[in-house]
Scaffold this active site. Structure first.
Site, mmCIF file in Angstrom:
data_model
loop_
_atom_site.group_PDB
_atom_site.id
_atom_site.type_symbol
_atom_site.label_atom_id
_atom_site.label_comp_id
_atom_site.label_asym_id
_atom_site.label_seq_id
_atom_site.Cartn_x
_atom_site.Cartn_y
_atom_site.Cartn_z
ATOM 1 N N GLU A 1 62.392 75.463 158.603
ATOM 2 C CA GLU A 1 61.164 76.207 158.844
ATOM 3 C C GLU A 1 59.986 75.232 158.826
ATOM 4 O OE1 GLU A 1 59.722 78.517 155.216
ATOM 5 O OE2 GLU A 1 61.860 78.400 154.763
ATOM 6 N N CYS B 1 64.654 80.562 154.538
ATOM 7 C CA CYS B 1 65.641 79.857 153.703
ATOM 8 C C CYS B 1 67.080 80.224 154.045
ATOM 9 C CB CYS B 1 65.366 80.121 152.223
ATOM 10 S SG CYS B 1 63.720 79.632 151.719
ATOM 11 N N HIS C 1 70.913 80.904 146.407
ATOM 12 C CA HIS C 1 69.678 80.331 146.929
ATOM 13 C C HIS C 1 68.705 80.334 145.751
ATOM 14 C CE1 HIS C 1 66.055 79.469 148.978
ATOM 15 N NE2 HIS C 1 65.560 80.674 148.803
#
Lengths: 421, 79
Positions: free
Chosen positions: A82, A114, A250
């Protein structure tokens, strides 16, 4: 069933880092409950580092271990980010060039906050499974740097965004995917994906981020439950507590993962005793937090940094199954799994991830502020610039002698890189 | 639960998450953030409150409350 998964994986956690508690005090954040957030250090990108150098520096050690014939079988290179540097030309083209890969290779880039690393990973897994080019390999590189300067003004999107600075890191994970899954053998078809439109965090303008921490956390928790629920519909007899000996999440920051694990234990595993949840957290989740706590959130690659951390710090005398949860704002998420053996751990230890993190340069607050002041920051769309490698002289000295790529200059938008050693 | 009961239940969970607030006298206009709850604490409090009500809706549906009273109202309406 075809063997597929990770043949090799490397993390590049930057060449300089900042002590996050020092930053929290400096910013006068409420440190009373700050320790619960489980943050320690974060990697900071130097002026001569960008998503390309991070990506190449993550992938190079993997490529150096391959023979020319093996290297030439890399037929798919996906960069996941990103932090793009151009709307059209993808970072993968630079990565392909500086790694010297075969020209008969697909090059492109994937974006979904993400989740991008997982998106690229799953595409590569499917490329191998499809057997359209038997024996081919894929290289997936998730690379991101933080742009934590908050978008100014507005109402909802700037409120309580103070954790974004201490948690936002910089880093890349390179993953070689093939039919020889020495490091992580994927459970084929064991995937629960879940996504919907939500405006939690985003990068709506160049060089800046915006978001709402509460909404993002809520969305993460919803996805954690729903992605796992879908996984459990597809995998007979799965048990959140028993099936996975480790869990890699994550990890925007450790405290968020601790909260998600706690919620999942209560709602899914039906374990309510806090002490029991804490034991499970230490046993199954903490091994995956170690590297994340030292690098910060590296967005697309974070879930794989957690996986690498789990493999380095877990006990694999017997093969173990790891459950992975990936989340990307906006949003899309996925729960998937794979098996790791002692051989996987031995191979990963040879890459020396821990040692590489230890050797990074420790930035002082003054040096960090110098970097923030902008004199070294490359804005999106920069046409011509020669990078100052001496803005933080100590950091440059610490990188001396390393086979690392750095950004030398931008000439008519074209980025020129050189090797430090 | 009626709204008052939901408010009391939220207060109870808030004190579980932040034990330092045991002696605090909660008012309807109190904001979790002002009471020292960080974003992780806030999500935990809302999650516990939803579990107490056995609410089977996405958490993002109860996003946006500015204070404890608004949170109690949101949860009450989603029961």
């Amino acid at each position: 069933m075809t063997n597929v998964g990770i043949e090799a994986m490397n993390v590049f956690g930057g060449s300089a880092y900042l002590d996050v508690m020092q930053l929290a005090k400096h910013r006068k954040l409420d440190t009373a409950r700050f320790e619960n957030l489980l943050m320690k250090e974060k990697a900071v990108a130097l002026p001569h580092e960008d998503p390309v150098t991070f990506a190449v520096n993550a992938a190079k050690p993997l490529l150096d271990r391959l023979s020319q014939a093996e290297k030439d079988r890399i037929e798919l290179l996906i960069t996941c980010t990103e932090s793009g540097i151009d709307f059209g030309k993808s970072i993968s083209t630079y990565v392909h060039h500086y790694l010297g890969l075969n020209r008969n290779c697909r090059l492109f880039e994937i974006k979904q906050a993400c989740y991008s690393g997982t998106a690229g990973f799953q595409m590569a897994i499917n490329f191998i499974l499809a057997q359209a080019s038997p024996g081919a390999k894929a290289l997936v590189v998730a690379t991101d740097i933080s742009r934590f300067m908050v978008v100014e003004g507005g109402e909802a999107m700037t409120e309580d965004w103070s954790f974004a600075e201490p948690s936002g890191g910089a880093g890349a994970v390179a993953i070689l995917i093939s039919n020889q899954p020495h490091v992580f053998r994927v459970d084929v078809g064991a995937n629960g994906y879940y996504g919907f439109e939500v405006m939690d965090t985003c990068r709506p303008v160049p060089d800046s981020e915006a978001g709402d921490a509460d909404l993002s956390l809520m969305s993460y928790l919803d996805c954690c439950e729903q992605a796992y629920s879908e996984y459990s519909k597809r995998v007979t007899g799965v048990d959140y507590q028993q099936t996975f000996q480790y869990l890699s999440f994550h990890t925007p920051f450790g405290g968020m993962v601790k909260g998600a694990h706690r919620t999942m234990m209560r709602k899914v595993a039906k374990v309510v005793a806090p002490a029991q949840i804490e034991v499970d957290f230490r046993q199954r989740v903490v091994p995956g937090l170690t590297y994340c706590q030292r690098v910060g959130n590296i967005m697309g690659g974070t879930v794989f940094m957690s996986l690498a951390s789990t493999i380095d710090h877990g006990d694999f005398e017997e093969p173990k199954r790891i459950g992975c949860f990936s989340y990307g704002s906006g949003c899309c998420s996925e729960f998937y799994s794979g098996v790791v053996s002692k051989d996987s751990q031995v191979r990963q230890h040879q890459l020396g991830l821990q040692k590489n993190l230890d050797e990074r340069y420790h930035l002082s607050m003054n040096e960090y502020e110098t970097l923030l002041a902008g004199s070294g920051t490359i804005r999106f769309g920069t046409r011509n610039v020669k990078l100052d490698t001496q803005l933080i002289p100590g950091a440059w000295v610490a990188s001396a002698g390393k086979q690392q790529l750095y950004l030398k200059e931008i000439r008519e938008f074209h980025r020129k890189y050189e090797w430090i050693a | 639960m009626n709204k008052e009961e939901i408010f009391k239940m939220i207060v109870q969970h808030t004190c579980e998450v932040i034990p330092e607030l045991e002696d605090h006298t909660f008012k309807s206009g109190d904001q979790l953030k002002e009471l020292g709850a960080n974003s992780v604490d806030r999500a935990e409090i809302i999650s516990l409150a939803m579990e107490s009500l056995s609410l089977q809706i996405p958490m993002v549906e109860v996003f946006g409350a500015k204070n404890l009273d608004e949170l109690a109202t949101l949860l009450y309406e989603n029961q």
